[in-house]
Each structure stands twice: as C-alpha cells, then as structure tokens.
Design an enzyme around this catalytic site. Structure first.
Site, PDB file in Angstrom:
ATOM      1  CE  LYS A  27      -4.044   1.898   2.985  1.00  0.00           C
ATOM      2  NZ  LYS A  27      -4.765   1.271   3.970  1.00  0.00           N
TER       3      LYS A  27
ATOM      4  CB  SER B  32      -8.099   3.296   3.203  1.00  0.00           C
ATOM      5  OG  SER B  32      -7.172   2.410   4.077  1.00  0.00           O
TER       6      SER B  32
ATOM      7  CB  SER C 202      -8.281   0.089   5.847  1.00  0.00           C
ATOM      8  OG  SER C 202      -8.711   1.295   5.730  1.00  0.00           O
TER       9      SER C 202
END
Ligand code: GLN
Length: 485
Positions: free
Chosen positions: A79, A154, A178
């Site tokens: 990420k 996210s 997330s």
C-alpha cells in the site's frame, strides 16, 4: 492456468522445484499489470526495473543452492503509505504527490531480506481515510468483480490487485477495517494482526494507536506465510511487543473440533442486508460441520464502538497530519507572502475533503471545553468495549461476524454522505478498538454475485486460532471463482 493465478504457497513449491523462475513469474505479473491496470487503477506506482532486478537476484541465489525464505522470488506489492527507499510514496494524496521515501519501512526490510520481489505501490484512500478508495487523489480503484463498483477501502488497491492477479501478495494497513473490508469486497483474504505484532516503522501514521500493517492474499495459507515474515519486535517501534512469536504457517490446522465460536447477534441489527446475513449464517453451518461449537454471546456497549472509533481516530489523525505543512514534506503552495499563509494554502490545497473533515473533527474533540465530553468519553467507551470483549474470550475461542454489513457499492453511492460511509466499519472497528487480530475470508456471493466476507476475531496474539478457523472454513468452502478480466 497462468502463473499470476496461483497462490503464493503453490508458487513457492514451483520455484523450489525449479519448474518456474522468479523472472518468468514476475514478467507474467508485470504483463498482467500493463494489460489490466488502466481499467482497475489498483497501482499508483509500478516498479518494473526494481522487480526484475530482485527477481533475477532471487533466481541467482536459488541456483546457488542457498536456503531461501518461503516468499523468495514471489511478487508482492505494498500500500502506498508504506515506505520503500527511493520509491515514491504518495499516501493517495496530492500532499505527497512527488515525495520519495528516504528509507525502508521495517516490513519492507523484512521482505527484502526474504528476497521477495517488490512490484509496486498500491492505491488507497488519502492517508488511509475512507472505505471505498474514492478519496484517492489518483482516482478510485475499480472492483474486479464489477468495475462500476468500489473495491472497498482504504486498502482498495491491495484487494483489487490480489483479486485480479496484478500481484500475488500485498501488504495493506488497517486502522478501522481497511484491510478486511476491501478484502471482503474483492473476495480475498485479509488479516489485521494484533496491535504491536507488526512494526509500524515506515508506515505513515493515521491513528497511531490503531494502525497495523497486515497481509492481503488469495488464501489463508498465504496470509499465514506472509504474517510470519512481517511480524516481530522492532527497536524502531516502541509499540511493537517484545515476545517470541511462533510460526503460524507450519502449524496451520484445519481440524477445529471443539473450538468455540461466539456470535454476538445483537450487533447485527446494523446489517439490513438479508442476503449478507444469510451468507453469514450459512458460514456458521460450515464451521459447525468442521466441528466447531457455535455459541451466542453478548457484548456490551457495542453501540458506542463506531462513534468512539471515529472520535479517537480523528483526534490522532489531526495530530499526525500536522506535519504536512509545506515545510517538512511534499507539496508547498506557491504565491503565499508569509509563512502563515503558506501553511494555510498548502493545507487547503494539499489535502482532500475527507482529510480536512477528520482534521477539523479531531481538532474539535481535542480542544479545551470539548476534550472531556468527546475525547475522554470515547476513550472510556473504548475501554469498556475492550474489557467486555476480553471477558468473552474466557468462554469462546473466536468471535464471528460478517466483515461488512454490505457488499461492494456503486461509485458515488456514499461519497457525499460521510456518515453512511463510516457505517461500513460497524463490524471491523472492534478489532482495532481492542487491538485484537481479525481476518476476513471469502464466504460466498450476494444476490448480485458480489463477494461477501466472513470475519473471525481472536484474543490478542491468538492469530493461530484465527488462522486455523479461517483455514478450516476455507478447506470446506473453497475459494470463490475469480472474475474473468
Ligand atoms: N474506513 C475507516 C476510516 O475511514 C477505516 C480506515 C482504515 O482502516 N485505514 O477511518
């Protein structure tokens, strides 16, 4: 079957037996990204040269007969809030659009010393705030099952890329859900480890007391394998615990006879989707078939979990994001005549709406006159929830819930309704408020053919039980069919 379609543990064997090389595997993934990512937008940065170089290096070591880690030569993407030295790290924000990390996060150091192959950085909601990846400055990620829908957030880029074969493994971050919610939206496995078991050094802080890095993978075995690589104490992170961790991968056990699984049914009033609940109850039947005993449990004060999470996480975010001021990092607004204006313009233009909303909310709940009535109360509520859940683990091994009250929604459905977006986290925030580990495993499809996830939460540092339960479930239920892309 194409190479990008295999699980990591299968590829590990193929690499060991010299049936394939890491170079072939990495090339197959890079081609896949090239072909698909315009459509899915899972990546913010792809690092083909770095990846090919690492693949060649892993192959060379194998040829020399060196004893290698299980993930050696396996492609992984992280990420874009995790630092990789000399690679751009944007956190999905204009604020860091051109920021290059000067150092490696500890998890990245661990990947490198395991000879994993880093293919790139994955899309995310700005500074990890959101549940749909629609808050990314670089555009939303699309759900591989239906490109008119969100991939969750996210860590939407992580889940979409793993699902679509744009990477074999991924590392995301989970502050309120997330990793797990996008995993459930994209039909993949995601683990939020116990707080303190994985170093946060090099992870851009959102809410430091909840943030945790964890694996996003196609199956439970892969998640255990990756968790074993990244966990452990780190002297650079004082919140990482000093303890001896045992390997989870080699101890994975699908026999869960006698395991007690608690179900807090009262919490499910927040789930209005009958197809999601039906799928959840079907999952419980499967767990029963595996030998587990399902018991009903009562958790107290659960209605305060979501508000407490948003008050505490926004308070911490408002403090953590103060460092983005145009002086130290990234973007600086032009045409400001004095420093005060420079800060103001930089933060006005550099942050998107959701970050600004959290900064304002966080600053408000921490301000004199409101601190006691909001922040302190939220901390008290979190403590009560934590002790109530902790107590349950004397009578139960694992707590089961749906991962999310819904499945992947359409773009724009919740974007302008922050409260509706926040409600996506009703079932995931428990693990963050308590610090406990929780996994999301694919558990079927809703009536429109979109993936549904089953969430299993364990007591702190009981990842093994969480993995075993998920593994038992997966062994009977199988992995969901991946979308044709
Ligand atoms: N959706 C939650 C939020 O917006 C969770 C975010 C996260 O886990 N990073 O705060």
């Amino acid at each position: 079957m194409e190479l990008y379609e295999y699980n990591a543990f299968e590829l590990c064997e193929m690499l060991e037996n010299r049936k394939i090389s890491s170079l072939e595997l990495t090339t197959s993934l890079l081609d896949r990204i090239e072909m698909l990512d315009k459509k899915l937008n899972a990546y913010i940065t792809v690092c083909p040269e770095k990846a090919l170089e690492q693949a060649r290096a892993a192959d060379k070591r194998r040829m020399k007969g060196e004893c290698l880690s299980r993930i050696a030569g396996i492609p992984i993407a992280v990420k874009d809030n995790i630092s990789v030295k000399d690679v751009k790290m944007t956190c999905g924000s204009k604020m860091l659009e051109n920021y290059i990390s000067p150092y490696n996060a500890t998890v990245v150091e661990k990947l490198e010393s395991s000879n994993a192959v880093l293919v790139g950085k994955l899309n995310m909601d700005e500074f990890a705030m959101g549940s749909s990846t629609e808050n990314s400055y670089f555009g939303a990620t699309r759900n591989p099952y239906d490109t008119n829908r969100v991939a969750g957030g996210s860590s939407g880029g992580c889940a979409a890329a793993v699902c679509a074969g744009e990477t074999i493994l991924a590392l995301g971050s989970d502050t309120g859900g997330s990793i797990r919610q996008p995993a459930s939206f994209c039909g993949v496995v995601g683990l939020k480890p116990t707080y303190g078991s994985v170093s946060r050094y090099g992870l851009t802080a959102f809410a430091s007391s909840f943030d945790q890095i964890g694996p996003v993978c196609r199956c439970v075995k892969d998640a255990a394998m990756l968790f074993d690589v990244i966990k452990g104490h780190d002297m650079h992170d004082s919140t990482s615990v000093k303890m001896q961790f045992s390997e989870t991968f080699s101890r994975l056990e699908s026999n869960i006879g006698g395991m007690k699984i608690g179900v807090p049914e009262a919490v499910f009033k927040d789930c209005t989707r009958s197809d999601v609940l039906d799928s959840f109850y079907d999952s419980l039947k499967i767990l029963e078939k595996c030998g587990a005993k399902i018991i009903s449990i009562n958790m107290n004060n659960t209605e305060f979990a979501l508000p407490a999470y948003y008050v505490i996480s926004s308070a911490e975010a408002s403090s953590n994001l103060a460092r983005f001021d145009g002086v130290r990092y990234g973007y600086r607004a032009e045409n400001a005549d004095d420093p005060d204006l420079m800060y103001k313009y930089t933060r006005s233009k550099g942050f998107g709406d959701e970050c600004k909303r959290r900064i304002m909310l966080g600053t408000f709940v921490l301000s004199a006159g409101y601190y006691d009535s909001y922040y302190k109360k939220a901390i008290k509520a979190a403590d009560l929830i934590k002790s109530s859940i902790k107590e349950k683990f004397s009578e139960t091994d694992v707590i089961a819930m749906p991962t999310s009250p819904e499945t992947a929604f359409r773009f724009g459905d919740k974007h302008n309704d922050p409260l509706a977006m926040y409600k996506s986290d009703v079932f995931t925030v428990f693990a963050n408020l308590t610090g406990m580990p929780a996994i999301s495993v694919p558990s079927g499809f809703d009536k429109s053919g979109l993936p549904v996830g089953l969430q299993l939460m364990g007591d702190s540092f009981c990842e093994q039980k969480v993995f075993d339960t998920a593994f038992a479930f997966e062994s009977v239920f199988g992995s969901p069919a991946k979308p044709k892309l």
